[in-house]
Scaffold this motif. Structure first.
Motif, PDB file in Angstrom:
ATOM      1  N   CYS A 120       1.454   6.440 -11.600  1.00  0.00           N
ATOM      2  CA  CYS A 120       0.708   7.801 -12.172  1.00  0.00           C
ATOM      3  C   CYS A 120       0.704   7.588 -13.693  1.00  0.00           C
ATOM      4  O   CYS A 120       1.305   6.506 -14.165  1.00  0.00           O
ATOM      5  CB  CYS A 120       1.139   8.588 -11.909  1.00  0.00           C
ATOM      6  SG  CYS A 120       1.013   9.346 -10.303  1.00  0.00           S
ATOM      7  N   TYR A 121      -0.267   7.912 -14.861  1.00  0.00           N
ATOM      8  CA  TYR A 121      -0.655   8.415 -15.292  1.00  0.00           C
ATOM      9  C   TYR A 121      -0.952  10.244 -15.814  1.00  0.00           C
ATOM     10  O   TYR A 121      -0.960  10.918 -15.405  1.00  0.00           O
ATOM     11  CB  TYR A 121      -2.503   8.012 -16.470  1.00  0.00           C
ATOM     12  CG  TYR A 121      -2.630   6.324 -15.300  1.00  0.00           C
ATOM     13  CD1 TYR A 121      -1.871   5.620 -15.807  1.00  0.00           C
ATOM     14  CD2 TYR A 121      -2.578   6.445 -14.025  1.00  0.00           C
ATOM     15  CE1 TYR A 121      -2.084   4.140 -16.545  1.00  0.00           C
ATOM     16  CE2 TYR A 121      -3.143   5.046 -13.555  1.00  0.00           C
ATOM     17  CZ  TYR A 121      -2.305   3.308 -15.140  1.00  0.00           C
ATOM     18  OH  TYR A 121      -3.184   2.218 -14.566  1.00  0.00           O
ATOM     19  N   CYS A 123      -2.561  12.718 -18.517  1.00  0.00           N
ATOM     20  CA  CYS A 123      -3.888  12.468 -18.117  1.00  0.00           C
ATOM     21  C   CYS A 123      -3.404  14.640 -19.422  1.00  0.00           C
ATOM     22  O   CYS A 123      -4.704  14.788 -19.491  1.00  0.00           O
ATOM     23  CB  CYS A 123      -4.349  13.260 -16.872  1.00  0.00           C
ATOM     24  SG  CYS A 123      -4.312  14.335 -16.233  1.00  0.00           S
TER      25      CYS A 123
END
Length: 154
Positions: A120-121, A123
């Motif tokens: 995941c990132y 954000c």
């Protein structure tokens, strides 16, 4: 205030906010200070949910002078602002506490950094999973679908 979703605690004159009080906006931002004729007026501060604070002198709802302090204690200065500029790219925690030893990266100003789920990132308001194309908040609750920007149901 009920119409806007805000909450007020303090004095009133002719059903308008007046004197010392505390007004919480629907976003969670809270104003504490002096009010006059239903507006921020005099000395007061905005307390943001992320921990930042804006202390200002207000005139009829408009700040005339003020100072912003970030959640980590860094004070913003609009003149001679040297934090994270073209010459010095260190995070504020690195300026205060020094650089990490060689081989240990510091990717954000958060100390300790957030644990980002595998694949995941981060954000800004949560984590984006490219496999599911979903953004969840930092407590892993659904926020929106990434491809069409649909928000979570109320």
């Amino acid at each position: 205030m009920e119409l806007t979703g805000g909450r007020y605690r303090g004095g009133t004159v002719r059903s308008r906010m007046e004197g010392q009080g505390s007004y919480t906006l629907p976003t969670g931002t809270e104003y504490r200070g002096e009010l006059k004729d239903g507006m921020f007026h005099g000395e007061g501060e905005l307390l943001f949910p992320g921990g930042g604070t804006y202390r200002a002198l207000w005139h009829r709802g408009v700040p005339t002078q003020g100072k912003y302090t970030f959640a980590d204690g860094l004070k913003y200065e609009d003149k001679k602002w040297h934090y994270c500029d073209g010459y010095d790219r260190r995070f504020y925690t690195e300026i205060c506490f020094g650089l990490k030893p060689a081989g240990i990266a510091q990717l954000t100003n958060l100390e300790p950094p957030r644990n980002i789920p595998q694949g995941c990132y981060d954000c800004g308001d949560g984590f984006y999973n490219p496999e599911t194309r979903v953004v969840v908040d930092y407590k892993l609750r659904f926020l929106r679908y990434a491809e069409i920007g649909l928000l979570a149901p109320l």
